[in-house]
Structure formats: C-alpha cells, structure tokens
Design an enzyme around this catalytic site. Structure first.
Site, PDB file in Angstrom:
ATOM      1  N   GLU A 177      28.784  43.802  44.482  1.00 12.88           N
ATOM      2  CA  GLU A 177      29.445  43.326  43.554  1.00 12.88           C
ATOM      3  C   GLU A 177      30.778  42.635  44.106  1.00 12.88           C
ATOM      4  O   GLU A 177      31.773  43.621  44.295  1.00 12.88           O
ATOM      5  CB  GLU A 177      29.980  44.255  42.253  1.00 12.88           C
ATOM      6  CG  GLU A 177      30.617  43.538  41.176  1.00 12.88           C
ATOM      7  CD  GLU A 177      30.954  44.464  39.998  1.00 12.88           C
ATOM      8  OE1 GLU A 177      30.673  45.794  40.090  1.00 12.88           O
ATOM      9  OE2 GLU A 177      31.574  43.996  39.158  1.00 12.88           O
ATOM     10  N   LYS A 219      25.973  41.271  41.926  1.00  7.32           N
ATOM     11  CA  LYS A 219      26.687  41.273  40.693  1.00  7.32           C
ATOM     12  C   LYS A 219      27.656  40.281  40.949  1.00  7.32           C
ATOM     13  O   LYS A 219      28.893  40.797  41.445  1.00  7.32           O
ATOM     14  CB  LYS A 219      26.971  42.451  40.375  1.00  7.32           C
ATOM     15  CG  LYS A 219      27.800  42.616  38.993  1.00  7.32           C
ATOM     16  CD  LYS A 219      27.730  44.156  38.393  1.00  7.32           C
ATOM     17  CE  LYS A 219      28.580  44.227  37.206  1.00  7.32           C
ATOM     18  NZ  LYS A 219      28.404  45.377  36.346  1.00  7.32           N
TER      19      LYS A 219
HETATM   20  C1  5MM Z   1      32.441  49.306  33.232  1.00  8.25           C
HETATM   21  O1  5MM Z   1      33.337  49.073  34.372  1.00  8.25           O
HETATM   22  C2  5MM Z   1      33.069  49.118  35.638  1.00  8.25           C
HETATM   23  C3  5MM Z   1      33.902  50.206  36.127  1.00  8.25           C
HETATM   24  O2  5MM Z   1      35.294  50.024  36.220  1.00  8.25           O
HETATM   25  P1  5MM Z   1      36.040  50.997  37.007  1.00  8.25           P
HETATM   26  O3  5MM Z   1      35.333  51.536  38.381  1.00  8.25           O
HETATM   27  O4  5MM Z   1      37.459  50.370  37.361  1.00  8.25           O
HETATM   28  O5  5MM Z   1      36.274  52.405  36.088  1.00  8.25           O
HETATM   29  C4  5MM Z   1      32.932  47.968  36.277  1.00  8.25           C
HETATM   30  O6  5MM Z   1      32.994  47.788  37.591  1.00  8.25           O
HETATM   31  C5  5MM Z   1      31.975  47.030  35.745  1.00  8.25           C
HETATM   32  O7  5MM Z   1      30.894  47.408  35.959  1.00  8.25           O
HETATM   33  C6  5MM Z   1      32.183  45.660  35.996  1.00  8.25           C
HETATM   34  O8  5MM Z   1      33.262  45.122  36.571  1.00  8.25           O
HETATM   35  C7  5MM Z   1      31.549  44.739  35.048  1.00  8.25           C
HETATM   36  O9  5MM Z   1      32.018  45.162  33.765  1.00  8.25           O
HETATM   37  P2  5MM Z   1      32.706  43.730  32.887  1.00  8.25           P
HETATM   38  O10 5MM Z   1      33.440  44.616  31.882  1.00  8.25           O
HETATM   39  O11 5MM Z   1      33.515  43.124  33.878  1.00  8.25           O
HETATM   40  O12 5MM Z   1      31.289  43.262  32.712  1.00  8.25           O
END
Ligand code: 5MM
Length: 339
Positions: A177, A219
């Site tokens: 990602e 991703k």
């Molecule tokens: C769910 O949020 C994930 C973890 O974030 P942190 O490590 O900052 O706590 C994040 O990596 C998430 O999997 C991705 O960004 C995709 O989530 P979104 O909300 O952008 O769809």
C-alpha cells in the site's frame, strides 16, 4: 509455496468481494471512538470489531478478508471464540497489519518512512500460526511544496519490497500500500504524476527483491484532486485518470488491486470504483480495501452501545453490498436512495 500464495491472492479478489480494513492502531481507533463519544477500552474495541465480524450478511457475501491489528488477532470474542475463527467461519480470510507506523524520514522535512522491518521474519511465523494468511504494509506519501522527494519514494518502495519478500517467505500474501495522500491544494494531474512515480518505484523494487507478483495484492489510492483544490474532478475523470495511471505502472501479473478510501465520502469511494469497473477492461480485478468508507456509517449507528448492534450491522451490510456491486461495475446511486 507459490501455489498457496496465488490461491490466497485470488480468493482476496473473488468476484464481487473486497477487503475490510479494520486494522486501526490504538491511536487511530481512539480518534474514531472519540468521534462517537465511546470509551476506547480494550473490551470496547473488541466488542465493536466483533459486532462487525458477526455481521453474517456482509461477511459471507461481500467480504473476502479482514485486515486486523495485532491486538485483535490475539483477542477472543465475548464467548471465548478466537476473533480470527469468527472471521474464517464466515469464509473470509484473516489478515494482519505488520508495519509499525510512518515516522519522520531523516533529512526530508515533512516526509515519512514506514517502519517495522526489524524482527519481521519471526513475527510473520507467529502471525501464520495465529491464522493470518495475508498482511498489509502502508507507506505514506505526501504531496506538497517540493515533495515528495525521490528519497521518500525510493525509501518507502524499498521497505515495501523487503516486507513483501519476507511475507511470501512465510506463505503470507503481502498487500502493498503506497498511499499518496489526498490532502492539499494540488490538482488531479499532480496526483497522477506522484502516484505513477510511486508505483513505478514500487514495482522496480518488488522485481529487484524477487517478489512473486502473482502472490501479491496492490492497495492503491485513487487519482483524485487534492482536498483543497479549487477544481474537483468528477467521477468519470477520476475513473479515467486512475485507470490510465494504474495501466501504465502495474504489471498484469498482479491478480488484484483493492483501493483504499483515503478520506473520500462513503458514496464517492463506491461511485469511483463502480465507474472504473463499468467503463474499462482491465488486466486485474479492481475491488476495495476500505477502512473508513466501509465503517463510518456502522460506527455512527453503533455509538458505543450494545443495543445498537443490529442497526450497526445493517449499516455495515449495506455499505459492503454497495461496494460489492461497485467491484463489478453495477452500483447505481438510486440503490443508495432506495435503502
Ligand atoms: C484502517 O486504517 C488503517 C490503519 O491506519 P493506522 O495504521 O494509521 O492506524 C489504514 O492503513 C487503512 O487500512 C488504509 O489507509 C485504508 O483505510 P481508508 O480509511 O483510507 O479506506
């Protein structure tokens, strides 16, 4: 080993299915709970996530896998069942976030590098024993004045590839990602340019580090106008620019791409994905791995109260169904209104 990796990767992008990102670290889930006035205790975190994973309509029909945080993978549900078993009982695959977060990148003010490689081989062996069959590592790339630097893009691509190689050695499918953030006044053309550069660097590093692409999932972010840009690209332009960028940079050996939502509204994230699948033929599956865009409505409906669990599960099922339709290009805005 490659057969197991390929089978898992293909299952993660089965027709009409996508991934639930429920891997918020403790600081991030705290912010989400603060927004609904719920206490961020370990029990509450478990109850909220258990509620999502027991939403059988969503989990059975629309969700192929769930990305968990370390704490959750080790937790048992209230009745003592391991959380990972609740997920696998629905037919979905448990996954694990293995990075330890994005930290300041030395020498590059305003930029970050994701950490977590130390001891990762041993952690992967343990995660496999705990039931994880895929993993996630997120790099964060910021667009701003004079950034991202080449240093930031290369350093993050290198770390992503080291992580991916270690994951595959442990028979775990790596989700890679490289998130280009939406924040800022930049236009969609700048987002395109940076996303293309980040993906080119990533696939060059994955090749150098002998990662088996057929056993990976990407991703990506969508190619969007910055949140503070005066001109916001519409759904068709986002779909066109995103697919054009991905076709340039992502090898067709990759079985599937599951987008992050990145702060888009629930409906925008769904509409963009559906438009891409409706408008274009692509060499890979195009689906979702949303965190906020799958959970926001459910979190609000739950509000930290056990009596709201059924309402929250139905909000989650609705969003999962809408994104499932988007993954095959069949979503329509009227379906939202009807619901
Ligand atoms: C769910 O949020 C994930 C973890 O974030 P942190 O490590 O900052 O706590 C994040 O990596 C998430 O999997 C991705 O960004 C995709 O989530 P979104 O909300 O952008 O769809």
């Amino acid at each position: 080993m490659t057969v197991e990796l390929e089978t898992t990767a293909q299952a993660m992008v089965a027709d009409g299915k996508g991934i639930l990102a429920a891997d918020e670290s403790t600081g991030t889930i705290q912010k989400r709970f603060d927004s609904i006035g719920a206490d961020c205790t370990e029990d509450n975190r478990r109850d909220y996530r258990e509620m999502l994973f027991r939403a059988s309509d969503a989990m059975t029909n629309y969700i192929s896998g769930v990305i968990l945080y370390d704490e959750t993978l080790r937790q048992n549900a209230k009745d003592g069942t391991p959380i990972s078993q609740i997920i696998s009982d629905t037919g979905a695959i448990p996954g694990i976030k293995v990075d330890t977060g994005a930290k300041e990148l030395a020498g590059c003010p305003g930029e970050k590098v994701t950490e977590g490689l130390d001891g990762l081989r041993e952690r992967f062996a343990e995660y496999y024993d705990l039931g994880a069959r895929f993993a996630k590592w997120r790099a964060v790339i910021t667009i701003g004045d004079g950034i991202p630097s080449r240093t930031c893009i290369q350093t993050n691509a290198h770390a992503l590839a080291r992580y991916a190689a270690l994951a595959q050695e442990a028979k775990i499918v790596p989700i890679v990602e490289p998130e280009v953030l939406m924040d800022g006044p930049h236009d969609i053309a700048r987002c395109f340019e940076v996303t293309e550069a980040a993906l080119n660097a990533l696939y060059s590093e994955l090749y150098t580090q002998k990662v088996h692409l057929e056993g990976t999932i990407l991703k990506p972010n969508m190619v969007l106008s910055g949140t503070e840009c005066g001109t916001q690209a519409g759904v068709e332009e986002v779909a066109e620019q995103t697919v054009k960028c991905l076709k340039r940079a992502v090898p067709s050996a990759v079985p599937g791409l599951c987008f992050l939502s990145g702060g888009q509204s629930d409906e925008d994230a769904t509409a963009h994905l559906s438009a891409m699948n409706e408008m274009f033929d692509m060499p890979w599956k195009l689906s979702f791995s949303y965190g906020r865009a799958l959970q926001a409505a459910a979190l609000k409906a739950w509000g930290g109260k056990a009596e709201n669990e059924a309402a929250a599960q139905s909000a989650f099922s609705h969003r999962a169904k809408m994104n499932s339709l988007a993954a095959t290009g069949e979503w329509k805005t009227t379906l939202e209104k009807a619901a």
